[in-house]
Design a protein around this motif. Sequence first.
Motif, PDB file in Angstrom:
ATOM      1  N   SER A  43       0.750  -1.224   0.093  1.00 11.80           N
ATOM      2  CA  SER A  43      -0.024  -0.164  -0.059  1.00 11.80           C
ATOM      3  C   SER A  43       0.916   1.309   0.034  1.00 11.80           C
ATOM      4  N   LEU A  44       2.264   1.195   0.362  1.00 13.19           N
ATOM      5  CA  LEU A  44       2.989   2.234   0.407  1.00 13.19           C
ATOM      6  C   LEU A  44       4.020   2.221  -0.604  1.00 13.19           C
ATOM      7  N   LYS A  45       3.725   1.552  -1.814  1.00 11.94           N
ATOM      8  CA  LYS A  45       3.815   1.348  -3.153  1.00 11.94           C
ATOM      9  C   LYS A  45       5.281   0.723  -3.346  1.00 11.94           C
ATOM     10  N   ASP A  46       6.144   0.984  -2.577  1.00 15.65           N
ATOM     11  CA  ASP A  46       7.655   0.499  -2.743  1.00 15.65           C
ATOM     12  C   ASP A  46       8.195  -0.477  -1.787  1.00 15.65           C
ATOM     13  N   TYR A  47       7.916  -1.712  -2.127  1.00 11.95           N
ATOM     14  CA  TYR A  47       8.424  -2.795  -1.108  1.00 11.95           C
ATOM     15  C   TYR A  47       9.835  -3.069  -1.032  1.00 11.95           C
ATOM     16  N   THR A  48      10.739  -2.646  -2.196  1.00 14.40           N
ATOM     17  CA  THR A  48      12.167  -2.950  -2.011  1.00 14.40           C
ATOM     18  C   THR A  48      12.910  -1.582  -1.071  1.00 14.40           C
ATOM     19  N   THR A  49      12.064  -0.614  -0.858  1.00 12.97           N
ATOM     20  CA  THR A  49      12.665   0.418  -0.006  1.00 12.97           C
ATOM     21  C   THR A  49      12.060   0.704   0.989  1.00 12.97           C
ATOM     22  N   ALA A  50      11.226  -0.509   1.625  1.00  9.33           N
ATOM     23  CA  ALA A  50      10.701  -0.103   2.779  1.00  9.33           C
ATOM     24  C   ALA A  50      11.399   0.207   4.117  1.00  9.33           C
ATOM     25  N   LYS A  51      10.910   0.684   4.929  1.00  9.94           N
ATOM     26  CA  LYS A  51      11.770   1.091   6.005  1.00  9.94           C
ATOM     27  C   LYS A  51      11.744   0.232   7.104  1.00  9.94           C
ATOM     28  N   ILE A  52      11.055  -0.693   6.999  1.00  9.49           N
ATOM     29  CA  ILE A  52      11.132  -1.733   8.081  1.00  9.49           C
ATOM     30  C   ILE A  52      11.590  -3.053   8.100  1.00  9.49           C
ATOM     31  N   PRO A  53      12.821  -3.344   8.337  1.00  6.54           N
ATOM     32  CA  PRO A  53      13.366  -4.543   8.122  1.00  6.54           C
ATOM     33  C   PRO A  53      12.574  -5.796   8.492  1.00  6.54           C
ATOM     34  N   GLY A  54      12.133  -5.632   9.850  1.00  2.00           N
ATOM     35  CA  GLY A  54      11.323  -6.948  10.226  1.00  2.00           C
ATOM     36  C   GLY A  54      10.017  -7.276   9.276  1.00  2.00           C
ATOM     37  N   THR A  55       9.346  -6.222   8.682  1.00  3.50           N
ATOM     38  CA  THR A  55       8.495  -6.524   8.190  1.00  3.50           C
ATOM     39  C   THR A  55       8.731  -6.985   6.704  1.00  3.50           C
ATOM     40  N   GLN A  56       9.650  -6.532   6.141  1.00  2.24           N
ATOM     41  CA  GLN A  56      10.132  -6.893   4.853  1.00  2.24           C
ATOM     42  C   GLN A  56      10.318  -8.705   4.863  1.00  2.24           C
ATOM     43  N   SER A  57      11.127  -8.836   5.763  1.00  2.66           N
ATOM     44  CA  SER A  57      11.531 -10.162   6.234  1.00  2.66           C
ATOM     45  C   SER A  57      10.348 -11.119   6.401  1.00  2.66           C
ATOM     46  N   ASP A  58       9.355 -10.989   7.138  1.00  2.00           N
ATOM     47  CA  ASP A  58       8.288 -11.339   7.280  1.00  2.00           C
ATOM     48  C   ASP A  58       7.381 -11.665   6.282  1.00  2.00           C
ATOM     49  N   SER A  59       7.292 -10.545   5.367  1.00  2.00           N
ATOM     50  CA  SER A  59       6.600 -10.588   3.991  1.00  2.00           C
ATOM     51  C   SER A  59       7.180 -11.770   2.970  1.00  2.00           C
ATOM     52  N   GLU A  60       8.364 -11.843   2.864  1.00  2.22           N
ATOM     53  CA  GLU A  60       9.035 -12.608   2.137  1.00  2.22           C
ATOM     54  C   GLU A  60       9.092 -13.811   2.692  1.00  2.22           C
ATOM     55  N   TYR A  61       8.980 -14.322   3.861  1.00  3.74           N
ATOM     56  CA  TYR A  61       8.673 -15.469   4.392  1.00  3.74           C
ATOM     57  C   TYR A  61       7.328 -15.983   4.187  1.00  3.74           C
ATOM     58  N   MET A  62       6.234 -15.370   4.400  1.00  8.52           N
ATOM     59  CA  MET A  62       5.038 -15.402   4.119  1.00  8.52           C
ATOM     60  C   MET A  62       4.937 -15.648   2.560  1.00  8.52           C
ATOM     61  N   ALA A  63       5.423 -15.083   1.892  1.00 12.65           N
ATOM     62  CA  ALA A  63       5.168 -15.149   0.374  1.00 12.65           C
ATOM     63  C   ALA A  63       5.802 -16.599  -0.119  1.00 12.65           C
ATOM     64  N   GLY A  64       6.720 -16.857   0.613  1.00  5.39           N
ATOM     65  CA  GLY A  64       7.555 -18.256   0.276  1.00  5.39           C
ATOM     66  C   GLY A  64       6.694 -19.338   0.664  1.00  5.39           C
ATOM     67  N   GLN A  65       6.123 -19.360   1.731  1.00  8.04           N
ATOM     68  CA  GLN A  65       5.040 -20.437   2.129  1.00  8.04           C
ATOM     69  C   GLN A  65       4.149 -20.443   1.254  1.00  8.04           C
ATOM     70  N   LEU A  66       3.339 -19.651   1.023  1.00  2.00           N
ATOM     71  CA  LEU A  66       2.202 -19.508   0.025  1.00  2.00           C
ATOM     72  C   LEU A  66       2.643 -20.040  -1.318  1.00  2.00           C
ATOM     73  N   SER A  67       3.666 -19.524  -1.970  1.00  3.22           N
ATOM     74  CA  SER A  67       4.151 -20.156  -3.170  1.00  3.22           C
ATOM     75  C   SER A  67       4.445 -21.497  -3.150  1.00  3.22           C
ATOM     76  N   ALA A  68       5.100 -21.755  -2.006  1.00  4.88           N
ATOM     77  CA  ALA A  68       5.423 -23.366  -1.922  1.00  4.88           C
ATOM     78  C   ALA A  68       4.327 -24.428  -1.807  1.00  4.88           C
TER      79      ALA A  68
END
Length: 605
Positions: A43-68
């Motif tokens: 919703s804040l448009k740019d995932y790769t420059t997000a300011k919250i490292p923890g949130t980015q990592s959580d998002s990538e893990y959730m994406a990985g599990q759903l994709s798997a």
Amino acid sequence: MEDIEDLLAGGGGGAPPGFRLPVATAVGVNLKHKKKNITFQDSLKDYTTAKIPGTQSDSEYMAGQLSAFGYHLSENQDEADLWLINTCTVKSPSQSAMDTLIAKCKSAKKPLVVAGCVPQGSRDLKELDGVSIVGVQQIDRVVEVVEETLKGHEVRLLTRKTLPALDLPKVRKNKFVEILPINVGCLGACTYCKTKHARGHLGSYTVDSLVGRVRTVIADGVKEIWLSSEDTGAYGRDIGVNLPILLNSLVAELPSDGSTMLRIGMTNPPYILEHLKEIAEILSHPCVYSFLHVPVQSGSDGILSAMNREYTVGEFRKVVDTLIELVPGMQIATDIICGFPGETDEDFEETVNLIKDYKLSQVHISQFYPRPGTPAARMKKVSSNVVKKRSRELTTIFESFTPYVGMEGKIERIWITDIATDGSHLVGHTKGYIQVLVLGPESLLGTSAIVKITSIGRWSVFGDVIEVLTQNITSRENRGDKYSECSNPNKICCSNEAETCACELTSSCGQTEEKIFSVSRDDQIPGEYISQNLIGWLLRKRKNNSQRTIKKELVLESDEKEGTSSRANEWVLVDKALLVGMLTSFLTIIAVFLYLWSRDFHSYN
């Protein structure tokens, strides 16, 4: 309302709906029957420059599990069968953005799952009524929650006593960057922050588990490892180790040729003071970026005390002064909150003076917003007009700094990991994490290169690629060429000038991000690089041809000096195609002219 643990009770034969299968088994379970579209939209448009490292990592893990599990991740909200919003908030505007997304999803009558800090820290929000929730420490069970939500169940999964595993399936938004959480929660109790409410007390991963993860991602081809945490400096205090012990163990795993770099995450002053010299030594290592994010929040000791920040301005200065003195090319980023309750004109002036003294190239300036349930929300507020005025004034001062002046002509080693938003340039960073924009083919992504800085901007610099580093550091040193000082483990190749890249700040839950994840039936391999747009692609390809020609001239010059032979006028494919097209057009024109002349000649006779 149902808790997912209740869904497990009394299940019939086979695995009940909420049963958590082992990861190795889960990847193949009922894959051909899966499933739905899940939209993965920020919703804040740019995932790769997000300011919250923890949130980015959580998002990538959730994406990985759903994709798997066979779900298709999409950014198209309309085609999605389910929305998943990942949130991290300490500020009202960000929560408002989340509220807007939830309302939009409900009006579209889509199943919805909300994850992250907002539901974890404020589970009684009325906006969350009728919505499934995944807590910050339950991301390894996101598939269960999604599947139950698609069945029409409302699920809330918030309580956990152990940390999620680091080896969960993962989809990196940038395949060259691993965002590695080293701990969750914090030891602080800042009066304005809800991090503690959402992520709890400090919980650190073991050194061995983190070392194992680093080995794995390096083998996967990752070129940057970002250590993520609400407070990196506090690492290990709950398990009897400390940050230097971890960092030394991780650095020992990095390739000696400098092909993979480590970036240390945000650390608050109290927890780095006792390890300053050890941290400085690690930041000086050629495989570690000479960059650290140390939030100060205010230049006034009185305001820091009201914030319960547990350090003084003098201690912040000690951190900055020591690191700048001991680490060549050291760059430091910081955060400022304008208009904290009780902030006087004198307090603000002290903040202005601090920023002017250091002229830091990265300063994230925000206005105070009260978060419900925090002590600061009950304090007497500064007038909103005053807060806005102070924010504008400090921003103007910060933007007047020119940290890149003098970098033109410098030779730097950079690590290239991304495509710029203009679609034409590639993004690299120097040892001091200065952002460098270069022209070149996308095949340069994931490489390291020697560049010459050609011009400067306010937020980044521009450079020309002189050489792509494809050989081992040791072999380059033995060759004794002029760039060996950039590769020597005992030397640092970086500018001593200040750097800036304000858009790349990585802070803790002091910033906010909301994302939507979507799931679909079609199989897809996420994380692949796609050209940003056709125009950008064409521009980049054409500019790349010019760059390759320049590079060939450099190679020819070098080969002549070494007595080797090369073809001097090798044409690239695009030039050949253009020449053939021109010749064809020319011959066609001549043929038409001769035909018309012949017809007129015969008519005349």
